[in-house]
Design a protein around this motif. Structure first.
Motif, mmCIF file in Angstrom:
data_model
loop_
_atom_site.group_PDB
_atom_site.id
_atom_site.type_symbol
_atom_site.label_atom_id
_atom_site.label_comp_id
_atom_site.label_asym_id
_atom_site.label_seq_id
_atom_site.Cartn_x
_atom_site.Cartn_y
_atom_site.Cartn_z
ATOM 1 N N ALA A 152 0.800 -1.118 -0.121
ATOM 2 C CA ALA A 152 -0.134 0.082 0.022
ATOM 3 C C ALA A 152 0.670 1.256 0.027
ATOM 4 N N ARG A 153 1.791 1.300 0.782
ATOM 5 C CA ARG A 153 2.832 2.417 0.863
ATOM 6 C C ARG A 153 3.649 2.725 -0.323
ATOM 7 N N LEU A 154 3.969 1.502 -0.867
ATOM 8 C CA LEU A 154 4.682 1.732 -2.320
ATOM 9 C C LEU A 154 3.785 2.207 -3.397
ATOM 10 N N THR A 155 2.341 1.462 -3.314
ATOM 11 C CA THR A 155 1.492 2.065 -4.484
ATOM 12 C C THR A 155 1.343 3.520 -4.268
ATOM 13 N N ALA A 156 1.176 3.969 -2.988
ATOM 14 C CA ALA A 156 0.674 5.162 -2.583
ATOM 15 C C ALA A 156 1.814 6.428 -3.479
ATOM 16 N N THR A 157 2.911 5.889 -3.547
ATOM 17 C CA THR A 157 4.002 6.725 -3.873
ATOM 18 C C THR A 157 3.971 7.193 -5.512
ATOM 19 N N LEU A 158 2.883 6.413 -6.214
ATOM 20 C CA LEU A 158 2.959 6.447 -7.584
ATOM 21 C C LEU A 158 2.432 7.846 -8.106
ATOM 22 N N HIS A 159 1.336 8.382 -7.384
ATOM 23 C CA HIS A 159 0.655 9.676 -7.825
ATOM 24 C C HIS A 159 0.627 10.541 -6.472
ATOM 25 N N ASP A 160 0.357 11.832 -6.765
ATOM 26 C CA ASP A 160 0.247 12.728 -5.857
ATOM 27 C C ASP A 160 -1.367 12.937 -5.690
ATOM 28 N N ALA A 161 -1.590 13.663 -4.502
ATOM 29 C CA ALA A 161 -2.941 13.682 -4.204
ATOM 30 C C ALA A 161 -3.893 14.045 -5.304
ATOM 31 N N GLU A 162 -3.464 14.864 -6.137
ATOM 32 C CA GLU A 162 -4.347 15.385 -7.367
ATOM 33 C C GLU A 162 -4.389 14.513 -8.408
ATOM 34 N N LEU A 198 11.116 2.415 -21.802
ATOM 35 C CA LEU A 198 11.760 3.382 -20.813
ATOM 36 C C LEU A 198 10.873 3.673 -19.767
ATOM 37 N N VAL A 199 9.589 3.516 -19.665
ATOM 38 C CA VAL A 199 8.496 3.862 -18.603
ATOM 39 C C VAL A 199 8.699 2.891 -17.891
ATOM 40 N N LEU A 200 8.762 1.602 -18.137
ATOM 41 C CA LEU A 200 8.818 0.415 -17.354
ATOM 42 C C LEU A 200 10.274 0.500 -16.585
ATOM 43 N N LYS A 201 11.258 0.761 -17.154
ATOM 44 C CA LYS A 201 12.588 0.984 -16.588
ATOM 45 C C LYS A 201 12.348 2.108 -15.544
ATOM 46 N N ARG A 202 11.866 3.181 -15.853
ATOM 47 C CA ARG A 202 11.640 4.069 -14.842
ATOM 48 C C ARG A 202 10.756 3.838 -13.742
ATOM 49 N N ALA A 203 9.658 3.117 -13.862
ATOM 50 C CA ALA A 203 8.770 2.948 -12.971
ATOM 51 C C ALA A 203 9.493 1.741 -12.102
ATOM 52 N N ALA A 204 10.374 0.671 -12.724
ATOM 53 C CA ALA A 204 10.862 -0.246 -11.792
ATOM 54 C C ALA A 204 11.939 0.539 -10.864
ATOM 55 N N HIS A 214 11.544 3.531 -9.823
ATOM 56 C CA HIS A 214 10.800 4.448 -8.730
ATOM 57 C C HIS A 214 10.491 3.316 -7.570
ATOM 58 N N LEU A 215 10.258 2.065 -8.075
ATOM 59 C CA LEU A 215 9.539 1.114 -7.074
ATOM 60 C C LEU A 215 10.676 0.724 -6.168
ATOM 61 N N ARG A 216 11.991 0.387 -6.821
ATOM 62 C CA ARG A 216 12.861 0.251 -5.837
ATOM 63 C C ARG A 216 13.262 1.032 -4.789
ATOM 64 N N ALA A 217 13.389 2.401 -5.542
ATOM 65 C CA ALA A 217 13.825 3.693 -4.549
ATOM 66 C C ALA A 217 12.957 4.040 -3.348
ATOM 67 N N HIS A 218 11.617 3.629 -3.563
ATOM 68 C CA HIS A 218 10.801 3.940 -2.659
ATOM 69 C C HIS A 218 10.232 2.592 -1.857
ATOM 70 N N LEU A 219 10.900 1.598 -2.108
ATOM 71 C CA LEU A 219 10.520 0.478 -1.524
ATOM 72 C C LEU A 219 10.548 0.631 0.285
ATOM 73 N N PRO A 220 9.308 0.468 1.013
ATOM 74 C CA PRO A 220 9.871 0.677 2.352
ATOM 75 C C PRO A 220 10.602 -0.468 3.106
ATOM 76 N N LYS A 221 10.974 -0.309 4.407
ATOM 77 C CA LYS A 221 12.050 -1.088 4.633
ATOM 78 C C LYS A 221 11.543 -2.381 5.378
ATOM 79 N N GLY A 222 12.356 -3.526 5.392
ATOM 80 C CA GLY A 222 12.162 -4.742 6.135
ATOM 81 C C GLY A 222 11.435 -5.590 5.091
ATOM 82 N N VAL A 223 11.251 -5.488 3.698
ATOM 83 C CA VAL A 223 10.713 -6.185 2.644
ATOM 84 C C VAL A 223 11.483 -6.422 1.276
ATOM 85 N N ARG A 224 11.231 -7.484 0.755
ATOM 86 C CA ARG A 224 11.946 -7.628 -0.706
ATOM 87 C C ARG A 224 11.084 -7.324 -1.750
#
Lengths: 289, 289
Positions: free
Chosen positions: A65-75, A173-179, A181-191
């Motif tokens: 949930a935390r990771l998915t929530a980083t994909l968009h801003d509130a708008e 390129l979009v898939l590369k950048r999305a991956a 992003h997900l790696r950079a924003h991964l919450p702690k303690g999981v894989r």
């Protein structure tokens, strides 16, 4: 004779798009591309009792949930670094032509039954759907799925993403950048495990070209004076392949109505548009001849 | 004779908790309470094609992820206003007694198979699990759940939450504050439905009381000199009901081992602890007589 020679042609015509309203001839000169991806988060080796272990162990469901929530801003803007790079601005004539189609907001609310419209600020709902890219969350799951409660920390969780793309974004390129992003924003303690899915290029042709104006003359013969010039939000990946391999533009002459419920229960098609379609093909062949 | 008279007793003994290690007599003097809740987000009236509609309509799956992500900060603290109000601090003797049990982190990693420990800063893993409250996400779901991709905007999405509570939090107040939090943080363009679930009060007795010391003497007779004094993270809601209705404390004399896999596949119980349990009951009755 090679396949390329056998398939040689001047132009391709496809009827897999829609009309803006019943009886209004519609010429679609652009489609969004697509790039799909699944992300899975792994945590403990087994499902855990959330009373005994809760508080000391990262929860993969919380993390997805935390990771998915980083994909968009509130708008509704997509927050992936570089996601909007290369996005071609909407031309003035397009904004004007689409605005002349009337109040899209009311129709969209009625078609979808949504409580409210929502999307990237600064664009009309048609501009958002036809000429702006998206990051859509198509599915999410993890932990207990049944009725009521089960106090478990699930061992894994997934999210299914798809990106709708516009010229001149490239799906790889979009898939590369999305991956990234997900790696950079991964919450702690999981894989994190990322699985890329299918892709398709966005498509855009010039509706004012010789082929485009021939198609519009054919539409006028069947549906009358006013032809709508639009793009569409869906993807038909083979259209860009026709362009790349055969060097052939595609005329998208659709006959589906806005309430056709594409890919959903009660998908429908009006009988009168079968007849109109036959007449449209005759007129198009005559105009192109 | 009323039920209350029939059930009148001096003390209750329950064996539904665990031992800190094989052969180490363990007296549990506290349990966390619980409060469960489900939140559902409703969007469009039907599942929508994410190409045709994506960008103009709020996506309930995106929204449930965003909403769930507001429950914690990046380090695991619960972000609900007032959630920690009334939480009783951990006593110095408890911190000391729990630290003397050895390195909990290594055992926790081995037991759970998690990539890393994770939780509220400023507390050891035992303190987090035994004496700090949590907001746990037990399940999340919405949109496409099958293999591969389906480019859909799902019409609804859910999240299943449970809160583990410590003295002196009250589950009804926590559910109220959690509902207020979810309503206040609801993303735009969707509708929220909250269903409260079952609750149970946290429990805490004084292990240095006459009953508590009697129980510890019984444990020593069976397991030897060193008795572990602990709280546990799980919930046995009837224990606080015994206190409220019968005014009886409960002695929690558990015999499950740390790797018992409670509520999970391969749940297990050592045969030697059946024998130890019989001896423990005999010793306890003698000590209390």
């Amino acid at each position: 004779m090679s396949d390329r020679e056998m398939l040689k042609c001047d132009v391709v015509a496809i009827s897999d798009t829609g009309m803006v309203a019943p009886g209004v001839g519609t010429f679609t000169y652009g489609l969004r591309g697509i790039a799909c991806m699944e992300a899975k988060i792994h945590g403990p080796a087994i499902d855990l009792h959330s009373g005994i272990f809760g508080g000391a162990i990262a929860n993969p469901v919380t993390a997805i949930a935390r990771l998915t929530a980083t994909l968009h801003d509130a708008e509704g803007r997509v927050m992936i670094d570089g996601f909007y790079d290369g996005v071609r601005p909407i031309a003035d004539w397009e904004r004007k032509a689409w605005a002349e189609l009337g109040d899209g907001d009311a129709e969209m609310l009625e078609l979808t039954g949504s409580p409210a419209l929502f999307g990237e600020p600064g664009y009309t709902e048609r501009e958002r759907r036809w000429a702006r890219p998206t990051a859509e969350v198509n599915g999410i799951g993890g932990g207990y799925q049944g009725e009521g409660s089960k106090t478990v920390i699930g061992r894994e969780a997934f999210v299914k993403l798809s990106f709708r793309l516009v010229p001149d974004q490239h799906p790889d390129l979009v898939l590369k950048r999305a991956a990234e992003h997900l790696r950079a924003h991964l919450p702690k303690g999981v894989r994190l495990e990322i699985t890329p899915g299918h892709t398709g290029m966005p498509y855009l042709m010039d509706p004012h070209s010789a082929l485009g104006t021939a198609a519009q003359r054919a539409l006028k013969q069947v549906f009358g004076e006013k032809t709508a010039l639009i793009r569409e939000g869906g993807s038909i990946p083979i259209v860009q392949a026709f362009k790349d391999v055969l060097n052939a533009d595609t005329l998208l002459l659709g006959l589906a109505l806005p309430d056709c419920q594409a890919h959903a229960p009660n998908e429908n098609f009006p009988i009168e548009n079968f007849v109109a379609g036959v007449r449209l093909n005759q007129a198009l062949l005559a105009e192109l001849a």
